[in-house]
Every structure is written in C-alpha cells, then in structure tokens.
Design a protein around this motif. Structure first.
Motif, PDB file in Angstrom:
ATOM      1  N   MET A   1      32.392  -6.099 -58.911  1.00  8.21           N
ATOM      2  CA  MET A   1      33.133  -5.885 -57.672  1.00  8.21           C
ATOM      3  C   MET A   1      33.024  -7.128 -56.784  1.00  8.21           C
ATOM      4  O   MET A   1      31.937  -7.613 -56.517  1.00  8.21           O
ATOM      5  N   SER A   2      34.162  -7.651 -56.321  1.00  8.36           N
ATOM      6  CA  SER A   2      34.179  -8.885 -55.548  1.00  8.36           C
ATOM      7  C   SER A   2      33.604  -8.675 -54.150  1.00  8.36           C
ATOM      8  O   SER A   2      33.516  -7.552 -53.643  1.00  8.36           O
ATOM      9  N   ARG A   3      33.221  -9.795 -53.539  1.00  2.16           N
ATOM     10  CA  ARG A   3      32.657  -9.735 -52.192  1.00  2.16           C
ATOM     11  C   ARG A   3      33.690  -9.241 -51.188  1.00  2.16           C
ATOM     12  O   ARG A   3      33.350  -8.559 -50.212  1.00  2.16           O
ATOM     13  N   LYS A   4      34.968  -9.575 -51.431  1.00  3.69           N
ATOM     14  CA  LYS A   4      36.018  -9.145 -50.513  1.00  3.69           C
ATOM     15  C   LYS A   4      36.163  -7.628 -50.522  1.00  3.69           C
ATOM     16  O   LYS A   4      36.313  -7.004 -49.463  1.00  3.69           O
ATOM     17  N   VAL A   5      36.103  -7.033 -51.711  1.00  7.55           N
ATOM     18  CA  VAL A   5      36.205  -5.575 -51.822  1.00  7.55           C
ATOM     19  C   VAL A   5      35.004  -4.909 -51.157  1.00  7.55           C
ATOM     20  O   VAL A   5      35.143  -3.906 -50.445  1.00  7.55           O
ATOM     21  N   LEU A   6      33.814  -5.461 -51.387  1.00  3.13           N
ATOM     22  CA  LEU A   6      32.605  -4.913 -50.766  1.00  3.13           C
ATOM     23  C   LEU A   6      32.691  -4.998 -49.245  1.00  3.13           C
ATOM     24  O   LEU A   6      32.238  -4.088 -48.537  1.00  3.13           O
ATOM     25  N   LYS A   7      33.264  -6.085 -48.750  1.00  9.24           N
ATOM     26  CA  LYS A   7      33.400  -6.257 -47.313  1.00  9.24           C
ATOM     27  C   LYS A   7      34.321  -5.204 -46.721  1.00  9.24           C
ATOM     28  O   LYS A   7      34.033  -4.612 -45.666  1.00  9.24           O
ATOM     29  N   VAL A   8      35.442  -4.950 -47.410  1.00  7.96           N
ATOM     30  CA  VAL A   8      36.393  -3.935 -46.938  1.00  7.96           C
ATOM     31  C   VAL A   8      35.755  -2.552 -46.964  1.00  7.96           C
ATOM     32  O   VAL A   8      35.899  -1.760 -46.023  1.00  7.96           O
ATOM     33  N   LEU A   9      35.025  -2.255 -48.031  1.00 10.95           N
ATOM     34  CA  LEU A   9      34.347  -0.965 -48.135  1.00 10.95           C
ATOM     35  C   LEU A   9      33.327  -0.792 -47.012  1.00 10.95           C
ATOM     36  O   LEU A   9      33.196   0.295 -46.438  1.00 10.95           O
ATOM     37  N   TRP A  10      32.597  -1.851 -46.718  1.00 14.02           N
ATOM     38  CA  TRP A  10      31.604  -1.793 -45.646  1.00 14.02           C
ATOM     39  C   TRP A  10      32.282  -1.550 -44.293  1.00 14.02           C
ATOM     40  O   TRP A  10      31.782  -0.785 -43.467  1.00 14.02           O
ATOM     41  N   GLU A  11      33.431  -2.200 -44.061  1.00  9.79           N
ATOM     42  CA  GLU A  11      34.142  -2.023 -42.809  1.00  9.79           C
ATOM     43  C   GLU A  11      34.648  -0.593 -42.657  1.00  9.79           C
ATOM     44  O   GLU A  11      34.578  -0.015 -41.563  1.00  9.79           O
ATOM     45  N   TYR A  12      35.151  -0.006 -43.741  1.00 10.43           N
ATOM     46  CA  TYR A  12      35.633   1.379 -43.670  1.00 10.43           C
ATOM     47  C   TYR A  12      34.463   2.357 -43.523  1.00 10.43           C
ATOM     48  O   TYR A  12      34.614   3.411 -42.885  1.00 10.43           O
ATOM     49  N   LEU A  13      33.324   2.013 -44.078  1.00  8.55           N
ATOM     50  CA  LEU A  13      32.134   2.839 -43.873  1.00  8.55           C
ATOM     51  C   LEU A  13      31.722   2.796 -42.405  1.00  8.55           C
ATOM     52  O   LEU A  13      31.366   3.835 -41.811  1.00  8.55           O
ATOM     53  N   ALA A  14      31.796   1.611 -41.800  1.00  7.41           N
ATOM     54  CA  ALA A  14      31.481   1.463 -40.377  1.00  7.41           C
ATOM     55  C   ALA A  14      32.487   2.217 -39.520  1.00  7.41           C
ATOM     56  O   ALA A  14      32.116   2.856 -38.525  1.00  7.41           O
ATOM     57  N   LEU A  15      33.763   2.166 -39.890  1.00 11.59           N
ATOM     58  CA  LEU A  15      34.786   2.903 -39.161  1.00 11.59           C
ATOM     59  C   LEU A  15      34.540   4.406 -39.224  1.00 11.59           C
ATOM     60  O   LEU A  15      34.698   5.123 -38.228  1.00 11.59           O
ATOM     61  N   THR A  16      34.140   4.878 -40.412  1.00 13.06           N
ATOM     62  CA  THR A  16      33.863   6.309 -40.578  1.00 13.06           C
ATOM     63  C   THR A  16      32.702   6.747 -39.689  1.00 13.06           C
ATOM     64  O   THR A  16      32.781   7.764 -38.993  1.00 13.06           O
ATOM     65  N   ALA A  17      31.624   5.962 -39.699  1.00  8.37           N
ATOM     66  CA  ALA A  17      30.466   6.278 -38.853  1.00  8.37           C
ATOM     67  C   ALA A  17      30.852   6.229 -37.382  1.00  8.37           C
ATOM     68  O   ALA A  17      30.434   7.079 -36.581  1.00  8.37           O
ATOM     69  N   ALA A  18      31.664   5.247 -36.999  1.00  8.83           N
ATOM     70  CA  ALA A  18      32.091   5.105 -35.609  1.00  8.83           C
ATOM     71  C   ALA A  18      32.915   6.306 -35.158  1.00  8.83           C
ATOM     72  O   ALA A  18      32.764   6.792 -34.032  1.00  8.83           O
ATOM     73  N   CYS A  19      33.788   6.801 -36.026  1.00  7.86           N
ATOM     74  CA  CYS A  19      34.618   7.963 -35.690  1.00  7.86           C
ATOM     75  C   CYS A  19      33.752   9.206 -35.492  1.00  7.86           C
ATOM     76  O   CYS A  19      34.036  10.041 -34.619  1.00  7.86           O
ATOM     77  N   PHE A  20      32.697   9.349 -36.286  1.00  9.23           N
ATOM     78  CA  PHE A  20      31.797  10.496 -36.137  1.00  9.23           C
ATOM     79  C   PHE A  20      31.012  10.392 -34.822  1.00  9.23           C
ATOM     80  O   PHE A  20      30.756  11.405 -34.161  1.00  9.23           O
ATOM     81  N   ILE A  21      30.629   9.166 -34.442  1.00  4.67           N
ATOM     82  CA  ILE A  21      29.925   8.981 -33.169  1.00  4.67           C
ATOM     83  C   ILE A  21      30.850   9.326 -32.007  1.00  4.67           C
ATOM     84  O   ILE A  21      30.455   9.989 -31.032  1.00  4.67           O
ATOM     85  N   PHE A  22      32.097   8.891 -32.111  1.00  4.60           N
ATOM     86  CA  PHE A  22      33.106   9.213 -31.098  1.00  4.60           C
ATOM     87  C   PHE A  22      33.290  10.726 -30.981  1.00  4.60           C
ATOM     88  O   PHE A  22      33.292  11.295 -29.880  1.00  4.60           O
TER      89      PHE A  22
END
Length: 307
Positions: free
Chosen positions: A1-22
């Motif tokens: 898995m490329s670093r770019k894909v991992l970066k996108v996955l990490w960003e969407y994981l952060a977005l998911t956590a942020a939405c739950f905090i909201f």
C-alpha cells in the motif's frame, strides 16, 4: 500500500473521529440538557424541542444540509467535495448512535454529569470546536451555515464572520418563542458560541483568523496557478535576491483565511516538498474575500460632495 493511500486513509480516519467529537458535544451535553446554540445544528435542536422530540435533530441536520447543497449548486454552480458529504453522513450517523448511549449523556447519575449548569455549554463548545477544527484541518466541512455564508457572500458584500454571527444570534433567539424556554436558555447558547469561537482558532492552527504567507519555491508557478484557479485567491509574485547565492528568485506573497490554510499547506508540500514557507498571523485583512472596509466611508463621501 502506497504512502499516498495510507495518508488518505489516515485523513478519513481523523475526519470520522472529528465527526464523532462534534456529535458528542451535542448529543451528550447540549441536547440532554435542553440547550441550543448557533449554526445548523442549533437550528435542528430548536426544531426538535419545538416538536417535542418528534423530529430528531440529526434528521433535520442531514435534510437541511442536503437541500442547501442542491440550492448552492443551482445558484452558484459550485461543487462540494466528497469529504463534505462524507462528514455530513458520518455526523448524522454519530448523532443517531450517541443519542441512544445514555451512559455518555451529561445527566444525573451518569459519568459525564455536570452539576454546575454553566459548565455544560462551555464543555460542549470546547468539544464542538475540537471536532470542527479537526474537520477543517483535514480539508473537510460539516456544511450548514458554511454553505449559506458562501451563497450570501457571493451576491452581497457582507463578510463571512458577520454572516456567521448574525445566523448564530438568530438561531438562539428562536428559543425565546418556545413556551418552555427562557432567557437563561438563550444565555447558555451564547456561552457555547463564545467557547466555540475561542477554541476553534487554536485547533485549526493559530489564534488569528487570517495568515500572510511567503513561499520560496522553484515551482512557484504551479503553486500560484493552484491558488488562483482552484482556491480563487489572489497571489503576488515578488522578485528577490538571495544574498548568499547572488541569484534572483521569485517569492509568492499570499493572504488566506484560517480555513484555507490547512488545504494550501498540504498542496504546497505535495507540489514541492523542499519549499520554504513563512507564515505570519494577521490581525485584520480588508478587501475582496475578507472583511469589508467600512471605517471612513461616510466621511469620504461628505468630502467628495463638498468638493
């Protein structure tokens, strides 16, 4: 898995956590205590209280957001990225899930219960600021008043901050029309808004709302094209002389809002990882795309009439 894909996955994981905090700030603090604040979520809670709970806030939230996106596209021809839609959907799911988790609600007998009522909107505003701030840092948006502000700002010379402030005041004022709400409930809403405003600036990346950037890069033209074509912002190219190398170079001078800073910094890094960037917070920025210049307009008009 490329670093770019991992970066996108990490960003969407952060977005998911942020939405739950909201969602946590509303479903576990504000709503269980019958409180409301500004924004679309505040309006959704007012509707929930007015209907006696028949129309849950999360359904109003996703419904109005869907309508606003359609209206904005028809009126302005703007496209909303997948991340905005993703954040709206995840936030709605998170609110539905947390509304049933009574153990997480700030009510008597539960862990998050707070006896001092005034602390509830403060904690809620802080949690909401963290959630929304993380969403913005990862190039996302929760929609709502953001969409309304963009549409109004396109056709009338009103600053975005003014639109947000007026819409927030209007929403919390609606509480006064509900039979079981008092002026105290409106004051709690104001406390939440103030707490949110104070915290979100630090979460996004600083206490100021605008930034002045100076970017030193061999790929300055690609960065400048992205700023003008994609972000619809202006950019100035300055001629400079590197005293050590005695070579002339081009430097970009950029003024952007707080919300745009995370996106631009990521783009600059992706275009030129070796780019050198100086970031300075600014107290006030006046002009197109920022705050409107108002001071002295009447004085200037009188002077022109006399001469």
């Amino acid at each position: 898995m490329s670093r770019k894909v991992l970066k996108v996955l990490w960003e969407y994981l952060a977005l998911t956590a942020a939405c739950f905090i909201f969602a946590f700030s509303w479903e576990c603090f504000m709503i269980p205590n019958g409180m409301s604040a500004g924004g679309l979520m505040g309006l959704s809670t007012v509707i929930q209280y007015a209907t006696g709970g028949l129309v849950p806030a999360q359904y109003t939230y996703v419904g109005i957001n869907a309508a606003l996106i359609v209206i904005a596209v028809l009126a302005m021809g703007i496209g909303f990225g997948f991340r905005t839609i993703y954040c709206i959907v995840v936030s709605t799911f998170a609110m539905e899930f947390l509304s049933g988790c009574e153990a997480l609600h700030s009510v008597p007998g539960e862990f998050f219960y707070v006896k001092e009522t005034i602390l509830i909107p403060i904690l809620a505003g802080t949690a909401e600021a963290v959630g929304i701030g993380l969403v913005l840092r990862n190039s996302g948006s929760t929609g709502g008043t953001d969409i309304i502000a963009l549409m109004v700002n396109k056709y009338w010379p009103v600053s975005l901050s003014t639109i947000f402030f007026l819409s927030d005041l209007l929403v919390i004022a609606l509480l006064l029309f509900l039979p079981d709400k008092t002026f105290s409930d409106t004051c709690y809403g104001l406390v939440e808004i103030v707490a949110f405003s104070l915290i979100i600036d630090f979460v996004v990346g600083g206490k100021k709302s605008s930034y002045q950037l100076m970017v030193f890069s061999e790929k300055y033209s690609e960065i400048a094209d992205y700023i003008t074509d994609t972000m619809s912002r202006g950019v100035t190219v300055l001629r400079s002389l590197g005293w050590y190398t005695k070579q002339e170079k081009d430097v970009l001078l950029i003024l952007i809002s707080q919300k745009e800073f995370p996106e631009l910094s990521k783009v600059i890094k992706s275009i030129d990882p070796r780019a050198f960037m100086s970031v300075s917070p600014t107290n006030n920025v006046y002009g197109e795309g920022f705050d409107e210049i108002k001071a002295g307009l009447k004085t200037k008009k009188k002077y022109v009439d006399k001469h």
